[in-house]
Write a protein that holds these residues in place. Structure first.
Motif, PDB file in Angstrom:
ATOM      1  N   GLN A  66       0.798  -1.227   0.000  1.00 28.68           N
ATOM      2  CA  GLN A  66       0.000   0.000   0.000  1.00 28.68           C
ATOM      3  C   GLN A  66       0.836   1.286   0.000  1.00 28.68           C
ATOM      4  OE1 GLN A  66      -2.013  -1.532   3.639  1.00 28.68           O
ATOM      5  NE2 GLN A  66      -3.880  -0.695   2.734  1.00 28.68           N
ATOM      6  N   ASN A  67       1.917   1.292   0.786  1.00 26.23           N
ATOM      7  CA  ASN A  67       2.570   2.576   1.067  1.00 26.23           C
ATOM      8  C   ASN A  67       3.219   3.252  -0.137  1.00 26.23           C
ATOM      9  OD1 ASN A  67       1.872   2.607   3.918  1.00 26.23           O
ATOM     10  ND2 ASN A  67       3.226   0.836   4.028  1.00 26.23           N
ATOM     11  N   PRO A  68       3.924   2.485  -1.015  1.00 28.89           N
ATOM     12  CA  PRO A  68       4.482   3.166  -2.191  1.00 28.89           C
ATOM     13  C   PRO A  68       3.381   3.749  -3.082  1.00 28.89           C
ATOM     14  CG  PRO A  68       5.598   1.076  -1.824  1.00 28.89           C
ATOM     15  CD  PRO A  68       4.416   1.100  -0.901  1.00 28.89           C
ATOM     16  N   ALA A  69       2.278   3.044  -3.242  1.00 30.52           N
ATOM     17  CA  ALA A  69       1.159   3.571  -4.039  1.00 30.52           C
ATOM     18  C   ALA A  69       0.619   4.845  -3.402  1.00 30.52           C
ATOM     19  CB  ALA A  69       0.053   2.521  -4.145  1.00 30.52           C
ATOM     20  N   ALA A  70       0.473   4.817  -2.079  1.00 32.24           N
ATOM     21  CA  ALA A  70      -0.063   5.985  -1.370  1.00 32.24           C
ATOM     22  C   ALA A  70       0.860   7.183  -1.535  1.00 32.24           C
ATOM     23  CB  ALA A  70      -0.236   5.654   0.115  1.00 32.24           C
ATOM     24  N   THR A  71       2.168   6.941  -1.433  1.00 28.60           N
ATOM     25  CA  THR A  71       3.121   8.040  -1.516  1.00 28.60           C
ATOM     26  C   THR A  71       3.049   8.736  -2.873  1.00 28.60           C
ATOM     27  OG1 THR A  71       4.575   6.934   0.058  1.00 28.60           O
ATOM     28  CG2 THR A  71       5.576   8.632  -1.312  1.00 28.60           C
ATOM     29  N   VAL A  72       2.979   7.938  -3.930  1.00 34.86           N
ATOM     30  CA  VAL A  72       2.885   8.495  -5.287  1.00 34.86           C
ATOM     31  C   VAL A  72       1.651   9.390  -5.416  1.00 34.86           C
ATOM     32  CG1 VAL A  72       2.378   7.844  -7.675  1.00 34.86           C
ATOM     33  CG2 VAL A  72       4.185   6.657  -6.410  1.00 34.86           C
ATOM     34  N   LEU A  73       0.528   8.921  -4.892  1.00 35.52           N
ATOM     35  CA  LEU A  73      -0.725   9.690  -5.012  1.00 35.52           C
ATOM     36  C   LEU A  73      -0.710  10.936  -4.125  1.00 35.52           C
ATOM     37  CD1 LEU A  73      -3.225   6.690  -5.118  1.00 35.52           C
ATOM     38  CD2 LEU A  73      -2.697   8.261  -6.995  1.00 35.52           C
ATOM     39  N   ARG A  74      -0.113  10.815  -2.964  1.00 37.30           N
ATOM     40  CA  ARG A  74      -0.012  12.002  -2.090  1.00 37.30           C
ATOM     41  C   ARG A  74       0.859  13.064  -2.725  1.00 37.30           C
ATOM     42  NH1 ARG A  74       0.809   7.963   2.805  1.00 37.30           N
ATOM     43  NH2 ARG A  74      -1.401   7.587   3.242  1.00 37.30           N
ATOM     44  N   GLU A  75       1.956  12.618  -3.347  1.00 36.95           N
ATOM     45  CA  GLU A  75       2.841  13.605  -3.988  1.00 36.95           C
ATOM     46  C   GLU A  75       2.129  14.305  -5.146  1.00 36.95           C
ATOM     47  OE1 GLU A  75       6.371  11.299  -4.667  1.00 36.95           O
ATOM     48  OE2 GLU A  75       7.070  11.625  -2.604  1.00 36.95           O
ATOM     49  N   ALA A  76       1.106  13.642  -5.693  1.00 38.94           N
ATOM     50  CA  ALA A  76       0.316  14.266  -6.755  1.00 38.94           C
ATOM     51  C   ALA A  76      -0.797  15.145  -6.178  1.00 38.94           C
ATOM     52  CB  ALA A  76      -0.269  13.195  -7.663  1.00 38.94           C
ATOM     53  N   GLY A  77      -0.826  15.294  -4.852  1.00 34.32           N
ATOM     54  CA  GLY A  77      -1.763  16.230  -4.237  1.00 34.32           C
ATOM     55  C   GLY A  77      -3.062  15.631  -3.745  1.00 34.32           C
ATOM     56  N   LEU A  78      -3.187  14.314  -3.754  1.00 35.15           N
ATOM     57  CA  LEU A  78      -4.437  13.714  -3.284  1.00 35.15           C
ATOM     58  C   LEU A  78      -4.374  13.395  -1.789  1.00 35.15           C
ATOM     59  CD1 LEU A  78      -5.366  11.213  -6.149  1.00 35.15           C
ATOM     60  CD2 LEU A  78      -6.095  13.573  -5.826  1.00 35.15           C
ATOM     61  N   MET A  79      -5.578  13.319  -1.181  1.00 42.73           N
ATOM     62  CA  MET A  79      -5.695  12.853   0.202  1.00 42.73           C
ATOM     63  C   MET A  79      -5.928  11.342   0.128  1.00 42.73           C
ATOM     64  SD  MET A  79      -8.019  15.789   2.040  1.00 42.73           S
ATOM     65  CE  MET A  79      -9.545  15.412   1.150  1.00 42.73           C
ATOM     66  N   VAL A  80      -4.982  10.586   0.674  1.00 40.49           N
ATOM     67  CA  VAL A  80      -4.977   9.139   0.461  1.00 40.49           C
ATOM     68  C   VAL A  80      -4.989   8.392   1.786  1.00 40.49           C
ATOM     69  CG1 VAL A  80      -3.778   7.223  -0.644  1.00 40.49           C
ATOM     70  CG2 VAL A  80      -3.566   9.536  -1.582  1.00 40.49           C
ATOM     71  N   ASP A  81      -6.011   7.585   1.990  1.00 36.81           N
ATOM     72  CA  ASP A  81      -6.081   6.735   3.170  1.00 36.81           C
ATOM     73  C   ASP A  81      -5.685   5.321   2.771  1.00 36.81           C
ATOM     74  OD1 ASP A  81      -6.610   5.752   5.675  1.00 36.81           O
ATOM     75  OD2 ASP A  81      -8.786   5.994   5.560  1.00 36.81           O
ATOM     76  N   CYS A  82      -4.929   4.641   3.610  1.00 38.39           N
ATOM     77  CA  CYS A  82      -4.662   3.209   3.424  1.00 38.39           C
ATOM     78  C   CYS A  82      -5.501   2.462   4.442  1.00 38.39           C
ATOM     79  CB  CYS A  82      -3.191   2.884   3.679  1.00 38.39           C
ATOM     80  SG  CYS A  82      -2.076   3.598   2.479  1.00 38.39           S
ATOM     81  N   TYR A  83      -6.260   1.475   4.000  1.00 40.25           N
ATOM     82  CA  TYR A  83      -6.990   0.684   4.986  1.00 40.25           C
ATOM     83  C   TYR A  83      -5.973  -0.074   5.819  1.00 40.25           C
ATOM     84  CZ  TYR A  83     -10.126  -2.496   7.287  1.00 40.25           C
ATOM     85  OH  TYR A  83     -10.810  -3.202   8.260  1.00 40.25           O
ATOM     86  N   CYS A  84      -6.037   0.063   7.134  1.00 40.52           N
ATOM     87  CA  CYS A  84      -5.021  -0.588   7.965  1.00 40.52           C
ATOM     88  C   CYS A  84      -5.639  -1.493   9.007  1.00 40.52           C
ATOM     89  CB  CYS A  84      -4.090   0.446   8.606  1.00 40.52           C
ATOM     90  SG  CYS A  84      -4.866   1.437   9.881  1.00 40.52           S
TER      91      CYS A  84
END
Lengths: 424, 424
Positions: B353-371
């Motif tokens: 999850q985390n690398p995908a989340a990081t890419v999307l956050r750097e693109a300006g999105l608010m990204v939650d990972c189900y944990c």
């Protein structure tokens, strides 16, 4: 006349300070939101019974506690953790777990005021409630890392350990009991040094060989997270759950390419009995004396006092005052930018201020219009005192005459675009 | 177990509410800053003596007042105006005047709780201290106008009057004394209607002809600011300073092209003795029943209780709770956007999850990972409950598989750009 004094341990925040604080909060909030953490708010005043919980700690004596007009026993909150436990219990049915919340708010403690310690101060907490796994642990660590990276605050290290490590180690070495005392003694290592920690352990009745064993444990090399992990695995002679958890966290760090900013430091214990899993502190490499900027850990019973479910959680707290002190040291952009506005429009008989201001605001600038009754000299002094770098002295046919305060240079007949370029 | 209850008149703010509130505050703060208004903060707890001032009002009885552990007589602030007066007096030498500040903070009043009335609530004040002229009056009016325009809240009218108008009018008509009583009676016009206002005036001992004169005054036509101004000028038979001030304000409105959103309404008095110049309220055309969203006026003695200088000021207070209620009615974007995140990344054995989340956050999105540790069904329900519109179920070779919650559509192998476009 009444003396306009504030209470001892309380303070006003002047604009130059409050601008910095608000800029910092806004930056941190945006990062929290980018991680799916959502804000909550709770009352500052609660039933004393609710805030005291099991009670008995140092904080009880420090509470601002009183009878309200309806003879209720009430108190001002002294942290944001107890209100979180109460909040989650009260709103349990309306929340989806894992619940990721942040909360930035004031707390009150009647401590003896001293340098850097206040009776009213701002806390900034973020936690994940209702999950106990490596993903939730890692998200908190990644969030800390992302916040600090965003601030250009220089190199830092997140020092991580796990409460289970010391437990397992003491067990293997036949050291039983006194766990809390050992934890608290080790927690003081950075403040009081190894000699004093050893002397505390001796006073607690530990034998020389026990102390030697503990010293070996907390002095393990810290230069490489993976190597320290392998060393611990060898020492413990097995893969207990805390090693497995730390290995998972380490591989997540590698996936994100951030492992070099983390240290597996077995001397980190976070004194409180409260924590049950990972614990962490964050030190700035060039300013270790400031202390930990961001600390926390995993706890396995947040809500037990108020709810039948004992939800686990993991969380952290950013020390905003310490962080601001550090940002001041590094001359960070966040701190330097305490300007009241980007530009001041002078009051002058030769043009009207408001249409000029509107045009510049629509272009995204912060624009102050001087609205006093003094002459040009006072107006320039006003700009300088309020950290406003540019002053508009004329606006005609869409063109601006501008003075740059720092250089005293005057630029005539700038178009809107030229002016915006110059200021930004 | 301890019951996790909050005090009567106090409340928790759940994420769906707090997200809206924070979005609104952030928007308002940016507008304040764009006008050169700067934030301050003051302690929530102050000496009772300081907060009571001259005292004697209704608020005294409503204060949360107690003895602290050092036997000091202290209280929670009940507004942000008294603390402003104390702040300006205490920090006089460090401030440059005119001083433009905003302050958003909680206040406490032990009122009887009722619908929409709480014992702890947020105030949002903005004032200019140290100037008495049309530019400072106008800046407050323009700021109100800019805030409301930015919210797409529909048509609104800022109802403006000047305390001096009624004074001059009563003088000319030979009505002396009872000015405060007349002010307070007129202030009730919108709530209780003309008949009841007249009956109060009669009870106060005013004659029929006096009442008739007052009725004429408050019933002047309101459809055009400039016309009403001319009418008043005719009635008063001169150009007293309040007419001159209003003329200046009117010409500033015209310069900024906003005159149609302002009404010169002689029935606006803002009950308090406190005000000495312009006074104003703001009504939404489609929701007058919500009451004034933003009110205030000019006062000529802010600091007299605490300082030798009696600084004049002009300011206003936004009713955040009312504003949120109005934004809910209009279905404003600010209220609709209470999503916890833009996108949820599922927990799945097929990707991390985390690398995908990081890419999307750097693109300006608010990204939650189900944990959490639940299966896909619960994870989708989590997204839905938290207003998260998209769910990522796979990430491989930089490509995302995404489900849109509202339509149940699945999009496979989206590039980062394609995904960002879709979500934004």
């Amino acid at each position: 006349m009444i003396e306009p004094k504030v209470l001892k341990g309380f303070r006003d925040s002047l604009p130059s300070q409050e601008i910095v604080r608000q800029n910092l909060i806004s930056k941190i909030q945006n990062i929290f939101r980018s991680f799916g953490f959502v804000p909550i708010d709770t009352p500052c005043l609660e039933y004393s019974e609710v805030l005291l919980g099991k009670g008995g700690g140092e904080t009880d004596k420090q509470m601002f506690r009183f009878q309200d007009n309806g003879n209720r026993d009430v108190a001002l909150r002294f942290d944001l953790t107890v209100p979180l436990a109460r909040f989650v219990s009260a709103n349990y049915a309306q929340l989806k777990f894992p619940f990721k919340r942040y909360h930035i708010g004031k707390v009150w403690r009647g401590e003896k005021p001293q340098k850097g310690r206040y009776r009213e101060f701002l806390q900034c907490d973020f936690d994940i409630i209702g999950a106990d796994n490596s993903q939730s642990d890692f998200e908190i660590l990644l969030l800390i890392h992302t916040c600090l990276k965003s601030m250009n605050i220089g190199s830092f290290k997140v020092l991580v350990s796990h409460r289970g490590l010391l437990n397992s180690y003491l067990n293997i070495n036949g050291i039983h009991g006194k766990l809390d005392e050992v934890l608290r003694a080790i927690d003081k290592l950075n403040k009081i040094g190894l000699e004093n920690v050893i002397s505390i352990l001796r006073d607690e009745g530990l034998s020389d060989s026990d102390i030697e064993a503990i010293n070996t444990f907390i002095s393990l090399p810290k230069d490489d997270f993976g190597k320290t992990l392998n060393l611990l695995s060898d020492i413990l002679g097995q893969e207990p759950e805390e090693i497995i958890r730390l290995r998972e966290l380490y591989s997540m760090m590698i996936e994100c390419g951030i492992q070099d900013d983390f240290v597996l430091d077995t001397s980190i214990t976070r004194g409180l009995d409260y924590y049950t899993g990972i614990v962490y502190e964050t030190l700035l490499e060039k300013m270790p004396q400031i202390g930990s900027i961001c600390s926390g850990g995993r706890y396995n019973n947040l809500t037990g006092l108020y709810h039948r479910d004992c939800l686990p959680g993991v969380g952290s707290c950013i020390g905003l005052d310490r962080l601001i002190a550090a940002l001041e040291e590094t001359g960070s952009e966040i701190v330097r930018n305490s300007r009241y506005a980007d530009i001041l429009i002078l009051k002058s008989p030769s043009f009207t201020q408001n249409p000029a201001a509107t045009v510049l605001r629509e272009a995204g600038l912060m624009v102050d219009c001087y609205c006093g009754d003094k002459g040009a000299g006072v107006q320039y002094a006003y700009a300088e005192a309020n950290n406003i770098p540019y002053v508009v002295s004329n606006y005609e046919n869409g063109l601006f005459t501008v003075k740059e305060i720092a250089t005293r240079n005057v630029y005539e007949n700038l178009s809107l675009e030229e002016l915006v370029d110059k200021v930004k």
